[in-house]
Design a protein around this motif. Structure first.
Motif, PDB file in Angstrom:
ATOM      1  N   THR A 127      15.734  -3.493   5.910  1.00  0.00           N
ATOM      2  CA  THR A 127      15.818  -2.793   4.618  1.00  0.00           C
ATOM      3  C   THR A 127      15.489  -3.735   3.465  1.00  0.00           C
ATOM      4  O   THR A 127      14.779  -3.378   2.516  1.00  0.00           O
ATOM      5  CB  THR A 127      17.227  -2.217   4.433  1.00  0.00           C
ATOM      6  N   PHE A 128      16.027  -4.949   3.522  1.00  0.00           N
ATOM      7  CA  PHE A 128      15.756  -5.940   2.478  1.00  0.00           C
ATOM      8  C   PHE A 128      14.268  -6.251   2.403  1.00  0.00           C
ATOM      9  O   PHE A 128      13.685  -6.349   1.317  1.00  0.00           O
ATOM     10  CB  PHE A 128      16.561  -7.207   2.786  1.00  0.00           C
ATOM     11  N   LYS A 129      13.637  -6.396   3.549  1.00  0.00           N
ATOM     12  CA  LYS A 129      12.208  -6.677   3.577  1.00  0.00           C
ATOM     13  C   LYS A 129      11.407  -5.519   2.986  1.00  0.00           C
ATOM     14  O   LYS A 129      10.447  -5.717   2.235  1.00  0.00           O
ATOM     15  CB  LYS A 129      11.770  -6.949   5.019  1.00  0.00           C
ATOM     16  N   ALA A 130      11.800  -4.281   3.331  1.00  0.00           N
ATOM     17  CA  ALA A 130      11.088  -3.111   2.783  1.00  0.00           C
ATOM     18  C   ALA A 130      11.231  -3.030   1.272  1.00  0.00           C
ATOM     19  O   ALA A 130      10.278  -2.704   0.548  1.00  0.00           O
ATOM     20  CB  ALA A 130      11.630  -1.837   3.439  1.00  0.00           C
ATOM     21  N   THR A 131      12.427  -3.347   0.792  1.00  0.00           N
ATOM     22  CA  THR A 131      12.644  -3.279  -0.668  1.00  0.00           C
ATOM     23  C   THR A 131      11.829  -4.327  -1.399  1.00  0.00           C
ATOM     24  O   THR A 131      11.188  -4.054  -2.418  1.00  0.00           O
ATOM     25  CB  THR A 131      14.136  -3.467  -0.975  1.00  0.00           C
ATOM     26  N   THR A 132      11.863  -5.571  -0.905  1.00  0.00           N
ATOM     27  CA  THR A 132      11.077  -6.625  -1.570  1.00  0.00           C
ATOM     28  C   THR A 132       9.586  -6.329  -1.497  1.00  0.00           C
ATOM     29  O   THR A 132       8.839  -6.616  -2.440  1.00  0.00           O
ATOM     30  CB  THR A 132      11.375  -7.984  -0.910  1.00  0.00           C
ATOM     31  N   ALA A 133       9.142  -5.740  -0.378  1.00  0.00           N
ATOM     32  CA  ALA A 133       7.725  -5.369  -0.291  1.00  0.00           C
ATOM     33  C   ALA A 133       7.381  -4.306  -1.326  1.00  0.00           C
ATOM     34  O   ALA A 133       6.310  -4.344  -1.948  1.00  0.00           O
ATOM     35  CB  ALA A 133       7.414  -4.866   1.122  1.00  0.00           C
ATOM     36  N   GLY A 134       8.282  -3.358  -1.496  1.00  0.00           N
ATOM     37  CA  GLY A 134       8.043  -2.330  -2.517  1.00  0.00           C
ATOM     38  C   GLY A 134       7.995  -2.916  -3.907  1.00  0.00           C
ATOM     39  O   GLY A 134       7.179  -2.525  -4.748  1.00  0.00           O
ATOM     40  N   ILE A 135       8.877  -3.881  -4.198  1.00  0.00           N
ATOM     41  CA  ILE A 135       8.877  -4.526  -5.516  1.00  0.00           C
ATOM     42  C   ILE A 135       7.562  -5.260  -5.752  1.00  0.00           C
ATOM     43  O   ILE A 135       6.934  -5.136  -6.812  1.00  0.00           O
ATOM     44  CB  ILE A 135      10.065  -5.497  -5.627  1.00  0.00           C
ATOM     45  N   LEU A 136       7.128  -6.048  -4.780  1.00  0.00           N
ATOM     46  CA  LEU A 136       5.883  -6.801  -4.950  1.00  0.00           C
ATOM     47  C   LEU A 136       4.684  -5.876  -5.119  1.00  0.00           C
ATOM     48  O   LEU A 136       3.802  -6.110  -5.941  1.00  0.00           O
ATOM     49  CB  LEU A 136       5.674  -7.720  -3.734  1.00  0.00           C
ATOM     50  N   SER A 137       4.675  -4.786  -4.335  1.00  0.00           N
ATOM     51  CA  SER A 137       3.557  -3.847  -4.435  1.00  0.00           C
ATOM     52  C   SER A 137       3.538  -3.164  -5.799  1.00  0.00           C
ATOM     53  O   SER A 137       2.493  -3.048  -6.441  1.00  0.00           O
ATOM     54  CB  SER A 137       3.674  -2.810  -3.314  1.00  0.00           C
ATOM     55  N   THR A 138       4.705  -2.722  -6.238  1.00  0.00           N
ATOM     56  CA  THR A 138       4.773  -2.057  -7.547  1.00  0.00           C
ATOM     57  C   THR A 138       4.469  -3.028  -8.667  1.00  0.00           C
ATOM     58  O   THR A 138       3.810  -2.683  -9.657  1.00  0.00           O
ATOM     59  CB  THR A 138       6.177  -1.442  -7.742  1.00  0.00           C
ATOM     60  N   LEU A 139       4.951  -4.268  -8.570  1.00  0.00           N
ATOM     61  CA  LEU A 139       4.672  -5.280  -9.590  1.00  0.00           C
ATOM     62  C   LEU A 139       3.173  -5.562  -9.691  1.00  0.00           C
ATOM     63  O   LEU A 139       2.625  -5.715 -10.787  1.00  0.00           O
ATOM     64  CB  LEU A 139       5.443  -6.556  -9.261  1.00  0.00           C
ATOM     65  N   SER A 140       2.497  -5.631  -8.566  1.00  0.00           N
ATOM     66  CA  SER A 140       1.043  -5.837  -8.584  1.00  0.00           C
ATOM     67  C   SER A 140       0.338  -4.707  -9.312  1.00  0.00           C
ATOM     68  O   SER A 140      -0.606  -4.924 -10.089  1.00  0.00           O
ATOM     69  CB  SER A 140       0.521  -5.951  -7.144  1.00  0.00           C
ATOM     70  N   HIS A 141       0.789  -3.498  -9.041  1.00  0.00           N
ATOM     71  CA  HIS A 141       0.175  -2.357  -9.706  1.00  0.00           C
ATOM     72  C   HIS A 141       0.441  -2.389 -11.209  1.00  0.00           C
ATOM     73  O   HIS A 141      -0.442  -2.054 -12.007  1.00  0.00           O
ATOM     74  CB  HIS A 141       0.726  -1.067  -9.100  1.00  0.00           C
ATOM     75  N   CYS A 142       1.667  -2.794 -11.610  1.00  0.00           N
ATOM     76  CA  CYS A 142       1.978  -2.899 -13.042  1.00  0.00           C
ATOM     77  C   CYS A 142       1.085  -3.919 -13.725  1.00  0.00           C
ATOM     78  O   CYS A 142       0.578  -3.695 -14.834  1.00  0.00           O
ATOM     79  CB  CYS A 142       3.454  -3.281 -13.223  1.00  0.00           C
ATOM     80  N   ILE A 143       0.887  -5.066 -13.060  1.00  0.00           N
ATOM     81  CA  ILE A 143       0.009  -6.098 -13.641  1.00  0.00           C
ATOM     82  C   ILE A 143      -1.413  -5.576 -13.785  1.00  0.00           C
ATOM     83  O   ILE A 143      -2.089  -5.804 -14.803  1.00  0.00           O
ATOM     84  CB  ILE A 143       0.054  -7.363 -12.755  1.00  0.00           C
ATOM     85  N   GLU A 144      -1.886  -4.865 -12.788  1.00  0.00           N
ATOM     86  CA  GLU A 144      -3.234  -4.313 -12.844  1.00  0.00           C
ATOM     87  C   GLU A 144      -3.378  -3.329 -14.003  1.00  0.00           C
ATOM     88  O   GLU A 144      -4.373  -3.349 -14.747  1.00  0.00           O
ATOM     89  CB  GLU A 144      -3.550  -3.636 -11.517  1.00  0.00           C
ATOM     90  N   LEU A 145      -2.364  -2.456 -14.163  1.00  0.00           N
ATOM     91  CA  LEU A 145      -2.406  -1.488 -15.262  1.00  0.00           C
ATOM     92  C   LEU A 145      -2.378  -2.181 -16.617  1.00  0.00           C
ATOM     93  O   LEU A 145      -3.106  -1.800 -17.542  1.00  0.00           O
ATOM     94  CB  LEU A 145      -1.218  -0.526 -15.148  1.00  0.00           C
ATOM     95  N   MET A 146      -1.546  -3.206 -16.749  1.00  0.00           N
ATOM     96  CA  MET A 146      -1.456  -3.902 -18.035  1.00  0.00           C
ATOM     97  C   MET A 146      -2.755  -4.629 -18.371  1.00  0.00           C
ATOM     98  O   MET A 146      -3.174  -4.670 -19.537  1.00  0.00           O
ATOM     99  CB  MET A 146      -0.284  -4.877 -17.999  1.00  0.00           C
ATOM    100  N   MET A 147      -3.401  -5.200 -17.387  1.00  0.00           N
ATOM    101  CA  MET A 147      -4.667  -5.882 -17.643  1.00  0.00           C
ATOM    102  C   MET A 147      -5.742  -4.900 -18.076  1.00  0.00           C
ATOM    103  O   MET A 147      -6.552  -5.186 -18.975  1.00  0.00           O
ATOM    104  CB  MET A 147      -5.118  -6.631 -16.381  1.00  0.00           C
ATOM    105  N   LYS A 148      -5.771  -3.729 -17.459  1.00  0.00           N
ATOM    106  CA  LYS A 148      -6.771  -2.733 -17.832  1.00  0.00           C
ATOM    107  C   LYS A 148      -6.539  -2.202 -19.242  1.00  0.00           C
ATOM    108  O   LYS A 148      -7.479  -1.830 -19.953  1.00  0.00           O
ATOM    109  CB  LYS A 148      -6.740  -1.580 -16.837  1.00  0.00           C
ATOM    110  N   ARG A 149      -5.267  -2.126 -19.623  1.00  0.00           N
ATOM    111  CA  ARG A 149      -4.955  -1.520 -20.923  1.00  0.00           C
ATOM    112  C   ARG A 149      -4.882  -2.531 -22.054  1.00  0.00           C
ATOM    113  O   ARG A 149      -4.690  -2.138 -23.209  1.00  0.00           O
ATOM    114  CB  ARG A 149      -3.610  -0.798 -20.826  1.00  0.00           C
TER     115      ARG A 149
END
Length: 597
Positions: A248-270
């Motif tokens: 469960t801990f691994k799944a949560t951290t993976a979700g955080i990293l994946s979502t964080l990457s997407h946030c960075i991508e969105l911020m760079m585009k905007r």
């Protein structure tokens, strides 16, 4: 209004971190400000698990709440003047609430603050409140799938940040769980080694070497004790599945990293788009700074116009000019609605009871009060105002004159009003009949929202409860009054008989005051005398020979504060309109019908 509180039970019970006592759940009736049309309404409010929710009533809880506020970031503000009121705001959402008394208000505020203080994550209380190992595992796996799908759907940065916050909460709980597991493992190993060493030291002389028939060694000289003291199973410690927690801990951290990457991508585009918008906004603000400030100031005032702070009252934030403009605009709208309704009004037939029914003194529990009121009006209301300097002539239109005497008590305007009028073609009996008859009340009275007869005392006396249409920002009014119609025979044969309708406030168990309306007090009389001019020759008396002299007296206590200038201006405007509207209605209803003396 009633209130009650109940403690939560079971394993999900909240605990105050300072005192260690359960956080009390609270449920009860509070008055909630709905809008400027309906005002204060009683609602069943429940405080539970850091959430304040409300229902229409206690019986309708099974249908779901009508609204809820999370108290984590809520601001609780006791009202400065109203000792029973407090406001709760979360961002742009504001709830205006009133308790039964100051003690109940303090109880609610204290309970809300306690729940708010208990809203943080990471404590034992929050872990216990937010679920078990099974819920953590399912939540983490579910959010991981959600994160993957949200990439494909191109969710916004705001949604991704909310997703990050959710992951953070889950991760905090998982860290606490794993830390408990590690602590339990460390404690178990320490106790096991200590016990093992002590047993070996005591028994090594008595048991130099022992071998079971199956070859298992219980003790040997080289100090090996694994067979004698097998290690504790990690899975059994506190019922925690370490492997499941790790997954469960691994799944949560993976979700955080994946979502964080997407946030960075969105911020760079905007970033470029945001920079352009900022430059345009700065340029725009430089050009229209003064206009912008004025607009924001007006917007701030208007945003509160629906709240109770802009209702009538000595502490109202709306000034007298704005109060008057709002009332006048509302009255103009009501006039337009009435003009439209008159075009489609259907005729209504209301036969009048025999005259004898109004001449006799009725026998009921209010009969003494009715007779006293009738005598007072016959004695004082018919007096001429010419010799009294306190009466001021405020309106004169043809035969109609309206007088006012200015009276204030504790800041509340109680001006008595008196109007005189002469109407051709109708009799005093007809005027009083239509004024008293509740069956035709809505045909000519435009200020009433609804009414009902609470009790019929006799053929000529009823108790009526009615609510008047609200004129914002004034509060809505209701009235409970006894209405009696009487015929007073003349003592001199040359004088005409007098017809009188008196309406005066009373109390009744079936219509107690409510929080929804302000209860006004009234003492009103419609006094009429019929004058008949002799017809020419042998002609029969027609309506051309009939004239009704009307004296209308009104003493009204509005029951609450409003600007004196506004009340007097409204009375000066509305009373003449009411009298003209009513007398025109009587003339219309009696035209072409036999004369009712």
């Amino acid at each position: 209004m009633s209130e009650k509180s109940s403690n939560s039970s079971g394993s999900d019970e909240d605990v105050d971190p300072e005192s260690g006592q359960p956080v009390i759940e609270l449920g009860g009736v509070l008055s909630k400000w709905t809008n400027y049309i309906h005002g204060w309404q009683d609602r069943w409010v429940v405080l539970k698990n850091n959430t304040l929710s409300y229902y229409k009533s206690e019986d309708e809880r099974e249908y779901g709440c009508r609204g809820a506020l999370c108290l984590s970031k809520a601001m609780i503000s006791p009202h400065e003047f109203d000792e029973c009121r407090f406001d709760i705001s979360v961002n742009d959402s504001v709830w205006y609430l009133r308790a039964e008394d100051p003690a109940h208000r303090d109880q609610w505020i204290e309970s809300i603050e306690l729940h708010k203080a208990e809203s943080g994550y990471g404590s034992e209380t929050s872990l216990r409140r937010h679920g078990s190992m099974q819920s953590l595992t399912s939540a983490a796996s579910g959010f991981s799938a959600t994160s993957t799908s949200s990439f494909k759907k191109g969710h916004s940065l705001k949604e991704k940040l909310a997703e990050m916050e959710t992951f953070r909460d889950i991760l905090c709980r998982q860290v606490d769980t794993l830390q408990k597991y590690f602590d339990s493992c460390a404690d178990g190993v320490s106790k096991d080694e200590f016990q093992r060493d002590r047993v070996v030291e005591e028994d090594e002389d008595d048991f130099p070497s022992t071998t079971r028939p199956n070859g298992d060694c219980l003790h040997n000289n080289n100090g090996s004790k694994e067979k004698l003291f097998p290690p504790a199973s990690p899975k059994g410690i506190n019922g925690i599945d370490f492997k499941g927690e790790a997954i469960t801990f691994k799944a949560t951290t993976a979700g955080i990293l994946s979502t964080l990457s997407h946030c960075i991508e969105l911020m760079m585009k905007r970033e470029d788009s945001w920079q352009k918008r900022i430059d345009k906004e700065l340029e725009k603000r430089r050009r229209v700074e003064d206009a912008y400030k004025n607009a924001m100031s007006d917007l701030k005032i208007k945003s509160h116009y629906g709240g109770p702070d802009y209702e009538e009252g000595p502490n109202s934030l709306i000034n007298e000019d704005e109060f008057f403009d709002a009332v006048e605009a509302a009255l103009d709208r009501q006039d337009k609605i009435e003009e439209e309704s008159e075009k489609v009004r259907l005729p209504r037939l209301t036969p009048a009871p025999p005259v004898d029914a109004y001449s006799a003194i009725a026998n009921h529990r209010f009969s003494t009060g009715v007779e006293e009121m009738v005598q007072n009006h016959m004695t004082y209301s018919l007096q001429d105002m010419g010799g009294d300097a306190n009466w001021q002539l405020v309106v004169e239109e043809g035969e109609m004159k309206v007088y006012r005497r200015e009276v204030e008590e504790n800041g509340i305007v109680l001006d008595p009003l008196k109007a005189t009028h002469a109407v051709k073609g109708v009799t005093g009996h007809e005027v009083c009949h239509y004024f008293w008859d509740t069956a035709v009340r809505n045909d000519w009275e435009t200020t009433i929202e609804n009414f009902n007869v609470v009790e019929t005392l006799s053929d000529n006396a009823v108790i009526v409860y009615q609510t008047h249409k609200r004129v914002w920002p004034a509060s809505q009014r209701d009235v409970l009054y006894l209405s009696a119609m009487r015929k007073i025979l003349a003592t001199n044969e040359n004088d005409p008989d007098t017809w009188l309708v008196c309406n005066f406030s009373v109390d009744h168990d079936n219509a107690p005051p409510t929080n929804r309306c302000v209860r006004a007090k009234i003492n009103v009389a419609m006094i009429c005398q019929t004058l008949v001019s002799p017809p020419e020759g042998d002609k029969e008396i027609s309506r051309d020979n009939v004239l009704c002299k009307i004296t209308y007296v009104a003493n009204v206590n509005p029951g609450g504060w409003a600007p004196a200038s506004v009340l007097r201006a409204v009375a000066k405007r509305e009373y003449p309109k009411f009298l003209k509207r009513f007398t025109s209605y009587v003339q219309e209803k009696t035209a072409g019908k036999p004369i009712l003396f």
